[in-house]
Scaffold this motif. Structure first.
Motif, PDB file in Angstrom:
ATOM      1  N   THR A   1     -10.751  23.470 -10.266  1.00 41.74           N
ATOM      2  CA  THR A   1      -9.358  22.684 -10.113  1.00 41.74           C
ATOM      3  C   THR A   1      -8.579  23.169  -8.906  1.00 41.74           C
ATOM      4  O   THR A   1      -7.987  22.438  -8.260  1.00 41.74           O
ATOM      5  CB  THR A   1      -8.760  23.033 -11.655  1.00 41.74           C
ATOM      6  OG1 THR A   1      -9.223  22.368 -12.835  1.00 41.74           O
ATOM      7  CG2 THR A   1      -7.124  22.316 -11.134  1.00 41.74           C
ATOM      8  N   LEU A   2      -9.007  24.446  -8.734  1.00 43.25           N
ATOM      9  CA  LEU A   2      -8.011  24.995  -7.556  1.00 43.25           C
ATOM     10  C   LEU A   2      -8.516  24.147  -6.196  1.00 43.25           C
ATOM     11  O   LEU A   2      -8.049  24.052  -5.296  1.00 43.25           O
ATOM     12  CB  LEU A   2      -7.919  26.328  -7.388  1.00 43.25           C
ATOM     13  CG  LEU A   2      -7.352  27.138  -6.405  1.00 43.25           C
ATOM     14  CD1 LEU A   2      -5.987  26.767  -6.450  1.00 43.25           C
ATOM     15  CD2 LEU A   2      -7.600  28.723  -6.134  1.00 43.25           C
ATOM     16  N   MET A   3      -9.947  24.270  -6.355  1.00 44.80           N
ATOM     17  CA  MET A   3     -10.547  23.727  -4.949  1.00 44.80           C
ATOM     18  C   MET A   3     -10.103  22.109  -4.808  1.00 44.80           C
ATOM     19  O   MET A   3      -9.748  21.919  -3.571  1.00 44.80           O
ATOM     20  CB  MET A   3     -11.994  23.753  -5.060  1.00 44.80           C
ATOM     21  CG  MET A   3     -12.538  25.060  -4.852  1.00 44.80           C
ATOM     22  SD  MET A   3     -14.419  24.848  -5.022  1.00 44.80           S
ATOM     23  CE  MET A   3     -14.984  26.643  -4.483  1.00 44.80           C
ATOM     24  N   LEU A   4     -10.133  21.327  -5.806  1.00 49.15           N
ATOM     25  CA  LEU A   4      -9.957  19.984  -5.706  1.00 49.15           C
ATOM     26  C   LEU A   4      -8.229  19.724  -5.499  1.00 49.15           C
ATOM     27  O   LEU A   4      -7.806  18.989  -4.721  1.00 49.15           O
ATOM     28  CB  LEU A   4     -10.508  19.375  -7.008  1.00 49.15           C
ATOM     29  CG  LEU A   4     -11.771  19.192  -7.100  1.00 49.15           C
ATOM     30  CD1 LEU A   4     -12.098  18.738  -8.663  1.00 49.15           C
ATOM     31  CD2 LEU A   4     -12.317  18.148  -6.175  1.00 49.15           C
ATOM     32  N   THR A   5      -7.270  20.621  -6.097  1.00 50.71           N
ATOM     33  CA  THR A   5      -6.110  20.590  -6.028  1.00 50.71           C
ATOM     34  C   THR A   5      -5.444  21.002  -4.404  1.00 50.71           C
ATOM     35  O   THR A   5      -4.579  20.304  -3.683  1.00 50.71           O
ATOM     36  CB  THR A   5      -5.208  21.187  -7.109  1.00 50.71           C
ATOM     37  OG1 THR A   5      -5.616  22.346  -6.837  1.00 50.71           O
ATOM     38  CG2 THR A   5      -5.322  20.296  -8.329  1.00 50.71           C
ATOM     39  N   LYS A   6      -6.332  21.847  -3.846  1.00 45.51           N
ATOM     40  CA  LYS A   6      -6.040  22.434  -2.687  1.00 45.51           C
ATOM     41  C   LYS A   6      -6.525  21.328  -1.661  1.00 45.51           C
ATOM     42  O   LYS A   6      -5.979  21.145  -0.433  1.00 45.51           O
ATOM     43  CB  LYS A   6      -6.897  23.486  -2.340  1.00 45.51           C
ATOM     44  CG  LYS A   6      -6.319  24.833  -2.793  1.00 45.51           C
ATOM     45  CD  LYS A   6      -5.133  25.494  -2.605  1.00 45.51           C
ATOM     46  CE  LYS A   6      -5.287  26.362  -1.393  1.00 45.51           C
ATOM     47  NZ  LYS A   6      -4.112  27.066  -0.837  1.00 45.51           N
ATOM     48  N   LEU A   7      -7.275  20.393  -2.046  1.00 41.97           N
ATOM     49  CA  LEU A   7      -7.672  19.145  -1.028  1.00 41.97           C
ATOM     50  C   LEU A   7      -6.707  18.033  -1.209  1.00 41.97           C
ATOM     51  O   LEU A   7      -6.903  16.869  -0.656  1.00 41.97           O
ATOM     52  CB  LEU A   7      -8.890  18.675  -1.579  1.00 41.97           C
ATOM     53  CG  LEU A   7     -10.185  19.594  -0.961  1.00 41.97           C
ATOM     54  CD1 LEU A   7     -11.512  19.255  -1.524  1.00 41.97           C
ATOM     55  CD2 LEU A   7     -10.369  19.527   0.488  1.00 41.97           C
ATOM     56  N   GLY A   8      -5.807  18.218  -2.324  1.00 39.67           N
ATOM     57  CA  GLY A   8      -4.837  17.234  -2.281  1.00 39.67           C
ATOM     58  C   GLY A   8      -5.061  16.255  -3.717  1.00 39.67           C
ATOM     59  O   GLY A   8      -4.319  15.148  -3.634  1.00 39.67           O
ATOM     60  N   HIS A   9      -5.855  16.537  -4.396  1.00 39.53           N
ATOM     61  CA  HIS A   9      -6.213  15.714  -5.402  1.00 39.53           C
ATOM     62  C   HIS A   9      -5.592  15.805  -6.871  1.00 39.53           C
ATOM     63  O   HIS A   9      -5.372  16.981  -7.156  1.00 39.53           O
ATOM     64  CB  HIS A   9      -7.753  15.508  -5.677  1.00 39.53           C
ATOM     65  CG  HIS A   9      -8.466  15.167  -4.345  1.00 39.53           C
ATOM     66  ND1 HIS A   9      -8.283  13.919  -3.654  1.00 39.53           N
ATOM     67  CD2 HIS A   9      -9.377  15.900  -3.610  1.00 39.53           C
ATOM     68  CE1 HIS A   9      -9.207  13.954  -2.426  1.00 39.53           C
ATOM     69  NE2 HIS A   9      -9.600  15.200  -2.660  1.00 39.53           N
ATOM     70  N   ARG A  10      -5.480  14.766  -7.702  1.00 38.97           N
ATOM     71  CA  ARG A  10      -4.909  14.864  -8.841  1.00 38.97           C
ATOM     72  C   ARG A  10      -5.936  15.325  -9.835  1.00 38.97           C
ATOM     73  O   ARG A  10      -6.989  14.544 -10.064  1.00 38.97           O
ATOM     74  CB  ARG A  10      -4.287  13.639  -9.195  1.00 38.97           C
ATOM     75  CG  ARG A  10      -3.966  13.446 -10.744  1.00 38.97           C
ATOM     76  CD  ARG A  10      -2.528  14.362 -11.206  1.00 38.97           C
ATOM     77  NE  ARG A  10      -2.329  14.307 -12.533  1.00 38.97           N
ATOM     78  CZ  ARG A  10      -1.451  13.208 -13.191  1.00 38.97           C
ATOM     79  NH1 ARG A  10      -0.734  12.352 -12.279  1.00 38.97           N
ATOM     80  NH2 ARG A  10      -1.326  13.174 -14.401  1.00 38.97           N
ATOM     81  N   VAL A  11      -6.027  16.330 -10.618  1.00 37.95           N
ATOM     82  CA  VAL A  11      -7.088  16.778 -11.237  1.00 37.95           C
ATOM     83  C   VAL A  11      -6.693  16.938 -12.678  1.00 37.95           C
ATOM     84  O   VAL A  11      -5.818  17.437 -13.271  1.00 37.95           O
ATOM     85  CB  VAL A  11      -7.635  18.226 -11.041  1.00 37.95           C
ATOM     86  CG1 VAL A  11      -8.716  18.796 -11.406  1.00 37.95           C
ATOM     87  CG2 VAL A  11      -8.185  18.376  -9.346  1.00 37.95           C
ATOM     88  N   ASP A  12      -7.799  16.181 -13.556  1.00 33.93           N
ATOM     89  CA  ASP A  12      -7.580  16.496 -14.930  1.00 33.93           C
ATOM     90  C   ASP A  12      -8.759  17.256 -15.642  1.00 33.93           C
ATOM     91  O   ASP A  12      -9.794  17.026 -14.906  1.00 33.93           O
ATOM     92  CB  ASP A  12      -7.529  15.042 -16.074  1.00 33.93           C
ATOM     93  CG  ASP A  12      -6.231  14.380 -15.592  1.00 33.93           C
ATOM     94  OD1 ASP A  12      -5.324  14.889 -15.125  1.00 33.93           O
ATOM     95  OD2 ASP A  12      -5.938  13.363 -15.700  1.00 33.93           O
ATOM     96  N   VAL A  13      -8.819  17.987 -16.830  1.00 34.86           N
ATOM     97  CA  VAL A  13      -9.711  18.769 -16.964  1.00 34.86           C
ATOM     98  C   VAL A  13     -10.074  18.423 -18.542  1.00 34.86           C
ATOM     99  O   VAL A  13      -9.250  18.183 -19.438  1.00 34.86           O
ATOM    100  CB  VAL A  13      -9.436  20.204 -17.059  1.00 34.86           C
ATOM    101  CG1 VAL A  13     -10.519  21.171 -17.675  1.00 34.86           C
ATOM    102  CG2 VAL A  13      -9.374  20.572 -15.905  1.00 34.86           C
ATOM    103  N   ALA A  14     -11.319  18.087 -19.060  1.00 36.91           N
ATOM    104  CA  ALA A  14     -11.657  17.895 -20.349  1.00 36.91           C
ATOM    105  C   ALA A  14     -12.742  19.128 -20.522  1.00 36.91           C
ATOM    106  O   ALA A  14     -13.550  19.676 -19.705  1.00 36.91           O
ATOM    107  CB  ALA A  14     -12.597  16.533 -20.630  1.00 36.91           C
ATOM    108  N   GLY A  15     -12.709  19.672 -21.886  1.00 37.32           N
ATOM    109  CA  GLY A  15     -13.478  20.870 -22.124  1.00 37.32           C
ATOM    110  C   GLY A  15     -14.805  20.325 -22.778  1.00 37.32           C
ATOM    111  O   GLY A  15     -15.573  21.236 -22.977  1.00 37.32           O
ATOM    112  N   ASN A  16     -14.992  19.279 -23.125  1.00 32.17           N
ATOM    113  CA  ASN A  16     -16.382  18.881 -23.520  1.00 32.17           C
ATOM    114  C   ASN A  16     -16.832  17.424 -23.409  1.00 32.17           C
ATOM    115  O   ASN A  16     -15.826  16.701 -23.008  1.00 32.17           O
ATOM    116  CB  ASN A  16     -16.512  19.227 -24.906  1.00 32.17           C
ATOM    117  CG  ASN A  16     -15.530  18.509 -25.982  1.00 32.17           C
ATOM    118  OD1 ASN A  16     -15.398  17.376 -25.902  1.00 32.17           O
ATOM    119  ND2 ASN A  16     -14.868  19.516 -26.539  1.00 32.17           N
TER     120      ASN A  16
END
Length: 292
Positions: free
Chosen positions: A56-71
């Protein structure tokens, strides 16, 4: 082209949201953006909290909107709610693994727009890539995740972006320092404007370390190879992402032995786990102190 041929071609090229109320989001702030290229909505499907945070940090630092699914079940629900540009899919997860989730997503999409699904795996072994392709995945990234590799995959599947010079996907070999200083330095640099991020990441890892070690031991005692593989794989991924390459390599040896049904060999490797884990704990404490 046969799957095996396609897999070999991919190897050649690569080597040279949740159900309601919606996915957990890590939308980027303006200050986090490291480039001026397109912004994508990305779904990260991963059950390991450390790996979730790093991706998430890597992708948001690139400027992207990130959602996370746990499974996988959450991933299937998420893609029905939102039009993602790219999905990064872990392969081994509870409830529904990445292979099953990808198959379900492909069934749901039918003739609609086909979201690119990129496998995240620590096991780039013979047959693994073929299996990813067979269920409908488009590409893969190896763990531990590397900033430039994520940029390259987004460039390939999400749109034109400015990629950094390529870095290898391979994990540092076992031996040497307890923590890979390059990985630790990259995490500290990445989290430079996020105070406490590295310490929080270490806290997540340490909270889960003992249960994962116990899971390996209990699986070995019960001679349940599948449980040993599950726990060793999980610990391997989070250890690698924090630069604990010796611990990650040791978990890899346990995982390979257990996957092959050799509980005796897996037990022999596991005898070194506690000592290595203690060294990792001490090294991480020192790294947190130095970063404060």
């Amino acid at each position: 082209m046969r799957l095996t041929q396609l897999a070999e071609e991919l190897r050649r090229v690569l080597d040279g949201p949740l159900p309601t109320p919606g996915p957990r989001s890590g939308g980027a702030r303006v200050g986090d953006r490291d480039h001026t290229g397109p912004r994508f909505r990305v779904l990260v499907v991963e059950d390991n909290k450390v790996n979730q945070q790093v991706a998430t940090l890597m992708l948001t630092k690139l400027g992207h909107r990130v959602d996370v699914a746990g499974n996988g079940l959450e991933a299937v629900a998420a893609v029905q709610q939102f039009p993602y540009d790219v999905v990064f899919m872990d392969c081994q997860m509870p409830e529904l693994d990445g292979f099953g989730a990808t198959a379900e997503i492909r069934k749901l999409q039918g003739s609609r727009s086909r979201v690119p699904i990129i496998a995240m795996t620590a096991n780039v072994m013979s047959g693994d890539l073929e299996r990813c392709l067979a269920v409908g995945m488009d590409d893969y990234v190896s763990k531990p995740l590397i900033h430039a590799t994520l940029v390259a995959r987004l460039n390939r599947w999400g749109g034109a972006m400015q990629a950094s010079p390529a870095e290898g996907d391979t994990m540092a070999a076992a031996g040497g320092d307890v923590l890979d200083p390059g990985v630790v330095g990259a995490l500290l640099s990445l989290a430079g404007d996020s105070p406490g991020f590295f310490e929080d990441l270490v806290g997540l890892f340490l909270d889960d370390l003992t249960p994962r070690l116990d899971g390996v031991r209990e699986g070995l005692a019960a001679r349940q190879g599948g449980e040993v593989v599950r726990w060793a794989h999980s610990l391997r991924g989070s250890a690698a992402n924090l630069g604990a390459v010796r611990l990650a390599a040791l978990c890899g040896e346990i995982e390979v032995a257990a996957r092959g049904g050799d509980i005796v060999a897996a037990t022999a490797f596991a005898a070194r786990l506690d000592a290595e884990a203690e060294q990792v704990r001490a090294a991480l404490a020192e790294a947190c102190h130095e970063s404060a």
